[in-house]
Scaffold this motif. Structure first.
Motif, mmCIF file in Angstrom:
data_model
loop_
_atom_site.group_PDB
_atom_site.id
_atom_site.type_symbol
_atom_site.label_atom_id
_atom_site.label_comp_id
_atom_site.label_asym_id
_atom_site.label_seq_id
_atom_site.Cartn_x
_atom_site.Cartn_y
_atom_site.Cartn_z
ATOM 1 N N GLY A 176 -11.820 6.483 4.006
ATOM 2 C CA GLY A 176 -12.480 7.703 3.566
ATOM 3 C C GLY A 176 -11.539 8.782 3.095
ATOM 4 O O GLY A 176 -11.831 9.967 3.150
ATOM 5 N N CYS A 177 -10.391 8.382 2.606
ATOM 6 C CA CYS A 177 -9.335 9.299 2.187
ATOM 7 C C CYS A 177 -9.388 9.490 0.672
ATOM 8 O O CYS A 177 -10.157 8.824 -0.027
ATOM 9 C CB CYS A 177 -8.004 8.680 2.613
ATOM 10 S SG CYS A 177 -6.541 9.599 2.160
ATOM 11 N N VAL A 178 -8.561 10.379 0.143
ATOM 12 C CA VAL A 178 -8.449 10.523 -1.311
ATOM 13 C C VAL A 178 -7.676 9.353 -1.913
ATOM 14 O O VAL A 178 -7.736 9.127 -3.118
ATOM 15 C CB VAL A 178 -7.736 11.847 -1.689
ATOM 16 C CG1 VAL A 178 -8.516 13.044 -1.176
ATOM 17 C CG2 VAL A 178 -6.307 11.877 -1.172
ATOM 18 N N GLN A 179 -6.977 8.598 -1.068
ATOM 19 C CA GLN A 179 -6.102 7.541 -1.568
ATOM 20 C C GLN A 179 -6.831 6.474 -2.391
ATOM 21 O O GLN A 179 -6.345 6.093 -3.458
ATOM 22 C CB GLN A 179 -5.352 6.897 -0.401
ATOM 23 C CG GLN A 179 -4.367 5.808 -0.809
ATOM 24 C CD GLN A 179 -3.483 5.385 0.340
ATOM 25 O OE1 GLN A 179 -2.521 6.066 0.659
ATOM 26 N NE2 GLN A 179 -3.813 4.282 0.984
ATOM 27 N N PRO A 180 -7.994 5.956 -1.941
ATOM 28 C CA PRO A 180 -8.664 4.932 -2.754
ATOM 29 C C PRO A 180 -9.040 5.413 -4.148
ATOM 30 O O PRO A 180 -9.123 4.607 -5.078
ATOM 31 C CB PRO A 180 -9.913 4.597 -1.927
ATOM 32 C CG PRO A 180 -9.546 4.950 -0.528
ATOM 33 C CD PRO A 180 -8.669 6.160 -0.654
ATOM 34 N N ALA A 181 -9.276 6.709 -4.303
ATOM 35 C CA ALA A 181 -9.621 7.251 -5.619
ATOM 36 C C ALA A 181 -8.379 7.492 -6.468
ATOM 37 O O ALA A 181 -8.362 7.190 -7.662
ATOM 38 C CB ALA A 181 -10.398 8.557 -5.462
ATOM 39 N N MET A 182 -7.316 8.004 -5.850
ATOM 40 C CA MET A 182 -6.113 8.339 -6.601
ATOM 41 C C MET A 182 -5.249 7.119 -6.888
ATOM 42 O O MET A 182 -4.771 6.933 -8.006
ATOM 43 C CB MET A 182 -5.298 9.382 -5.840
ATOM 44 C CG MET A 182 -5.941 10.746 -5.760
ATOM 45 S SD MET A 182 -4.897 11.951 -4.902
ATOM 46 C CE MET A 182 -3.559 12.169 -6.077
ATOM 47 N N MET A 183 -5.024 6.292 -5.868
ATOM 48 C CA MET A 183 -4.145 5.126 -6.000
ATOM 49 C C MET A 183 -4.737 3.944 -5.240
ATOM 50 O O MET A 183 -4.273 3.580 -4.146
ATOM 51 C CB MET A 183 -2.743 5.444 -5.456
ATOM 52 C CG MET A 183 -1.997 6.494 -6.231
ATOM 53 S SD MET A 183 -0.320 6.734 -5.574
ATOM 54 C CE MET A 183 0.206 8.169 -6.521
ATOM 55 N N PRO A 184 -5.778 3.312 -5.788
ATOM 56 C CA PRO A 184 -6.406 2.189 -5.082
ATOM 57 C C PRO A 184 -5.467 1.003 -4.891
ATOM 58 O O PRO A 184 -5.735 0.138 -4.055
ATOM 59 C CB PRO A 184 -7.586 1.829 -5.992
ATOM 60 C CG PRO A 184 -7.210 2.343 -7.341
ATOM 61 C CD PRO A 184 -6.417 3.583 -7.079
ATOM 62 N N THR A 185 -4.384 0.969 -5.645
ATOM 63 C CA THR A 185 -3.435 -0.140 -5.508
ATOM 64 C C THR A 185 -2.782 -0.181 -4.127
ATOM 65 O O THR A 185 -2.363 -1.242 -3.682
ATOM 66 C CB THR A 185 -2.330 -0.020 -6.577
ATOM 67 O OG1 THR A 185 -1.818 1.319 -6.570
ATOM 68 C CG2 THR A 185 -2.869 -0.347 -7.956
ATOM 69 N N ILE A 186 -2.694 0.956 -3.446
ATOM 70 C CA ILE A 186 -2.049 0.975 -2.133
ATOM 71 C C ILE A 186 -2.883 0.206 -1.119
ATOM 72 O O ILE A 186 -2.376 -0.641 -0.373
ATOM 73 C CB ILE A 186 -1.795 2.426 -1.672
ATOM 74 C CG1 ILE A 186 -0.817 3.128 -2.622
ATOM 75 C CG2 ILE A 186 -1.247 2.444 -0.241
ATOM 76 C CD1 ILE A 186 -0.574 4.593 -2.296
ATOM 77 N N ASP A 187 -4.191 0.478 -1.086
ATOM 78 C CA ASP A 187 -5.057 -0.235 -0.147
ATOM 79 C C ASP A 187 -5.144 -1.719 -0.489
ATOM 80 O O ASP A 187 -5.083 -2.578 0.398
ATOM 81 C CB ASP A 187 -6.457 0.380 -0.142
ATOM 82 C CG ASP A 187 -6.534 1.668 0.664
ATOM 83 O OD1 ASP A 187 -5.573 1.960 1.400
ATOM 84 O OD2 ASP A 187 -7.544 2.379 0.560
ATOM 85 N N SER A 188 -5.297 -2.036 -1.773
ATOM 86 C CA SER A 188 -5.432 -3.447 -2.150
ATOM 87 C C SER A 188 -4.139 -4.210 -1.853
ATOM 88 O O SER A 188 -4.170 -5.359 -1.397
ATOM 89 C CB SER A 188 -5.812 -3.583 -3.630
ATOM 90 O OG SER A 188 -4.845 -2.980 -4.465
ATOM 91 N N ALA A 189 -2.992 -3.575 -2.099
ATOM 92 C CA ALA A 189 -1.716 -4.218 -1.778
ATOM 93 C C ALA A 189 -1.593 -4.446 -0.272
ATOM 94 O O ALA A 189 -1.118 -5.499 0.176
ATOM 95 C CB ALA A 189 -0.554 -3.367 -2.273
ATOM 96 N N THR A 190 -2.026 -3.473 0.510
ATOM 97 C CA THR A 190 -1.973 -3.604 1.965
ATOM 98 C C THR A 190 -2.812 -4.784 2.435
ATOM 99 O O THR A 190 -2.380 -5.590 3.273
ATOM 100 C CB THR A 190 -2.464 -2.307 2.638
ATOM 101 O OG1 THR A 190 -1.642 -1.210 2.202
ATOM 102 C CG2 THR A 190 -2.396 -2.416 4.151
#
Length: 406
Positions: free
Chosen positions: A174-188
């Protein structure tokens, strides 16, 4: 430090906590040597020691002013001073108390109130994602100030079926991260999958840091309770072994849930259990470094910027750097790597001059080594540093994922 708290503060929970913290301070000034704002401004009141005096005066009955508020606002809450302090002064908790008290007594100018309200509501809104995507589509047309805050969109790629793994973890989404840089979550998710760990995307919202640091501590506490409620069923059923954080800012905040909710009879015990499960992704992957390295494409040189929330809040810089070396990275040392880059959540929006000065100092320290890539552990640092350089700046988990995929 001798204290004489005012009667209205003396017998309160925050007053007792502040008094205990204040009495630890021995005026040594070691903190001034590692405070980013003092390094730039040279003003004692923009150092931890100076801010401690200001908070002490307020708690002892002095009326704070707009200047008091501004000196507290200029603090990046990097907690470098805590790493340096020989007396164990918990400055971060003290400045939280001080800011909350001063904000109750000093009304901000209307422009400042509006900016903070827009940031709080905008970053926590369901519309943030669509708005960010629209901004990325027209990024080349945006003014420089806005362009700095809109990262280039990158394809997050396909995700594996993580449900097949016996080992399962939760991830904050629920962070801004999935909207700004979704590559971080998918890489994780892909890297965890590579070592046999399945990641569940939880229904939790923002960790609470945005509201907490923008004059809305009560709303932040409500967000903390809501997140605990979202995580609790799989925790209680024993279905997950950890809550994995790939943004050190979020990890630092969630690891303080037990402190912030210690007086809440319903949530104190649950918060403590949640905190015990919170792990940075580096903590989860460290035991699997050799397995990953055998599957990765050859490594190379990189400069690692350890976010303040990683090194000073959580004490995870040594583990993270050891992991990167074990994974084959050749880390390039640079001067003042312990200092803040100036991002600090919403700080770079509210204090752009200071934020840009610290960013440029950080990048200048890295420049002589000409690293082909800069890696970090927090989306705010990644975005902020990238706004000042053409050198690629990535979360390190993205680079590991890319090398795993060849």
């Amino acid at each position: 430090m001798q204290t004489n708290l005012a009667s209205w503060a003396r017998d309160t929970d925050y007053g007792r906590e502040a008094d205990e913290i204040l009495r630890r301070c021995v005026h040594c000034g070691f903190c001034t040597a590692t405070c980013p704002t003092y390094q730039v401004l040279g003003d004692e009141l923009d150092s931890p020691r100076g801010r401690i005096y200001l908070i002490k005066q307020v708690l002892e009955g002095s009326e704070p002013t707009l200047a008091t508020q501004q000196h507290l606002d200029r603090c990046l809450t990097c907690r470098n001073c805590e790493t340096t302090c020989p007396s164990g002064v918990q400055y971060g908790h003290l400045v939280d108390i001080g800011r909350n008290l001063v904000d109750q007594k000093v009304q901000r100018p209307w422009r400042d109130r509006l900016r903070r309200a827009l940031l709080r509501k905008g970053l926590n809104s369901a519309l943030f994602g669509p708005a960010m995507r629209a901004g990325q589509m027209v990024r080349g047309l945006l003014p420089a100030a806005f362009k700095r805050k809109v990262p280039v969109w990158r394809n997050p790629g396909l995700l594996p079926d993580s449900t097949r793994h016996t080992r399962q973890v939760l991830m904050l989404t629920g962070c801004v991260q999935p909207a700004m840089m979704p590559t971080i979550d998918s890489a994780t998710i892909r890297v965890l999958d590579a070592v046999g760990i399945g990641a569940r995307l939880s229904g939790a919202g923002c960790c609470g840091a945005v509201n907490f640091h923008l004059d809305a501590q009560a709303k932040a506490l409500d967000q903390m309770r809501a997140n605990i409620d979202a995580w609790w069923p799989p925790i209680e059923r024993g279905e997950v072994e950890a809550i994995v954080m790939n943004a050190s800012g979020c990890g630092a905040m969630v690891k303080e849930y037990a402190h912030h909710l210690r007086g809440d009879a319903r949530y104190a015990e649950r918060a403590a259990r949640v905190v015990a499960l919170v792990k940075d992704v580096a903590e989860i992957l460290a035991p699997h470094a050799q397995v990953l390295r055998e599957r990765m494409a050859p490594g190379g040189r990189a400069a690692f910027h350890p976010p303040c929330t990683l090194q000073h809040w959580q004490g995870l810089r040594p583990l993270s750097e050891r992991l990167l070396v074990d994974l084959g990275f050749e880390l390039q040392p640079f001067a003042d790597s312990h200092l803040c880059c100036g991002s600090a959540g919403a700080y770079s929006v509210l204090n752009p001059a200071m934020a840009l000065e610290l960013r440029d100092r950080k990048l200048a320290a890295m420049a002589p080594h000409a690293p082909p890539v800069i890696v970090s552990s927090n989306i705010g640092c990644v975005s902020h540093l990238q706004s000042g350089t053409d050198t690629p700046v990535r979360h390190w988990i993205e680079v590991v994922d890319e090398r795993l995929r060849g």
